[in-house]
Enzyme design. Structure first.
Site, mmCIF file in Angstrom:
data_model
loop_
_atom_site.group_PDB
_atom_site.id
_atom_site.type_symbol
_atom_site.label_atom_id
_atom_site.label_comp_id
_atom_site.label_asym_id
_atom_site.label_seq_id
_atom_site.Cartn_x
_atom_site.Cartn_y
_atom_site.Cartn_z
ATOM 1 C CG HIS A 77 -1.562 -1.116 5.838
ATOM 2 N ND1 HIS A 77 -2.054 -0.099 6.632
ATOM 3 C CD2 HIS A 77 -1.803 -0.731 4.564
ATOM 4 C CE1 HIS A 77 -2.541 0.851 5.860
ATOM 5 N NE2 HIS A 77 -2.408 0.498 4.605
ATOM 6 C CB CYS B 213 -5.749 -0.531 4.694
ATOM 7 S SG CYS B 213 -5.425 0.026 3.003
ATOM 8 C CG ASP C 57 -0.814 3.998 5.315
ATOM 9 O OD1 ASP C 57 0.076 4.546 6.006
ATOM 10 O OD2 ASP C 57 -2.002 3.936 5.671
ATOM 11 N NE ARG D 233 -0.860 4.661 8.800
ATOM 12 C CZ ARG D 233 -2.097 4.286 9.131
ATOM 13 N NH1 ARG D 233 -2.497 4.372 10.373
ATOM 14 N NH2 ARG D 233 -2.921 3.818 8.212
ATOM 15 C CB CYS E 148 -0.906 0.001 1.234
ATOM 16 S SG CYS E 148 -2.083 1.385 1.252
HETATM 17 CO CO CO Z 1 -3.463 1.202 3.010
#
Ligand code: CO
Length: 208
Positions: A97, A100, A43, A45, A41
């Site tokens: 994750h 998400c 993302d 993080r 992803c």
């Molecule tokens: Co995500």
């Protein structure tokens, strides 16, 4: 954020690498032979190399919202083709994750413009597994399970591609489904039984 800091960090990083190995960047410049394709992803993080403790040259990376493998996505398909057919990676990982935002957004009815068709692929995952998901009372646990099932479905999407089927058959390419737990930092192997899944879908998706 002061972006000057990024360039200072970069200078520091170069010094650290050279201190460990004077030829580090000469070697890096010669080419890449990563053994792993990581699809994760976007993302912020969920880093790719950092959380796996891998460095430059060790992992070929593709990231998008909610770690999707869509057969009509020229970007993802090109990455898979190049990594599997040309770099001949031994492993392909789809890493989702928990928490998400993409998966959460897909479960809400809000009109998100161009994100709608992208997130609809996650709604399709929900539809395929709605019996299991609807039986989960806790909303957070339901999202977590959808994250896991989404990883599984994206791994299946990988196996629909001719590149992955051929490499699986000819040189035993391994496909893995993982989840990163942002609450603990832990990487979890979902231990998806691909041989069983493949037996079930082979008659539909098999390509010569
Ligand atoms: Co995500």
């Amino acid at each position: 954020m002061n972006l000057d800091k990024v360039f200072q960090n970069n200078e520091k990083w170069i010094k650290e690498k050279i201190a460990l190995n004077a030829n580090y960047f000469d070697d890096l410049g010669k080419g890449q032979q990563p053994e792993l394709l990581y699809i994760g992803c976007s993302d912020s993080r969920v880093t790719a190399e950092d959380l796996m403790g891998l460095g430059p040259g060790e992992v070929f990376v593709h990231r998008n919202i909610a770690n999707m493998v869509c057969g009509t996505d020229l970007n993802a398909m090109s990455v898979i083709e190049y990594a599997v057919e040309h770099l001949k990676v031994g492993h392909v990982v789809v890493c989702g994750h928990y928490a998400c935002g993409g998966v959460k957004a897909a479960m809400q009815s809000a009109d998100l413009g161009i994100l709608n068709p992208w997130l609809r692929n996650i709604r399709d995952v929900y539809r395929i597994h709605n019996q299991e998901l609807n039986a989960i009372d806790c909303e957070e646990k339901k999202y977590d399970r959808l994250v896991e099932l989404n990883v599984q479905e994206q791994c299946i999407n990988l196996m629909k591609t001719s590149a992955v089927q051929k490499a699986y058959r000819e040189r035993g390419l391994k496909v893995h489904g993982w989840v990163f737990d942002v609450h603990s930092g832990r990487l979890i192997d979902l231990n998806i039984d691909f041989d069983t899944i493949l037996d079930k879908i082979r008659e539909i998706y098999h390509l010569d």
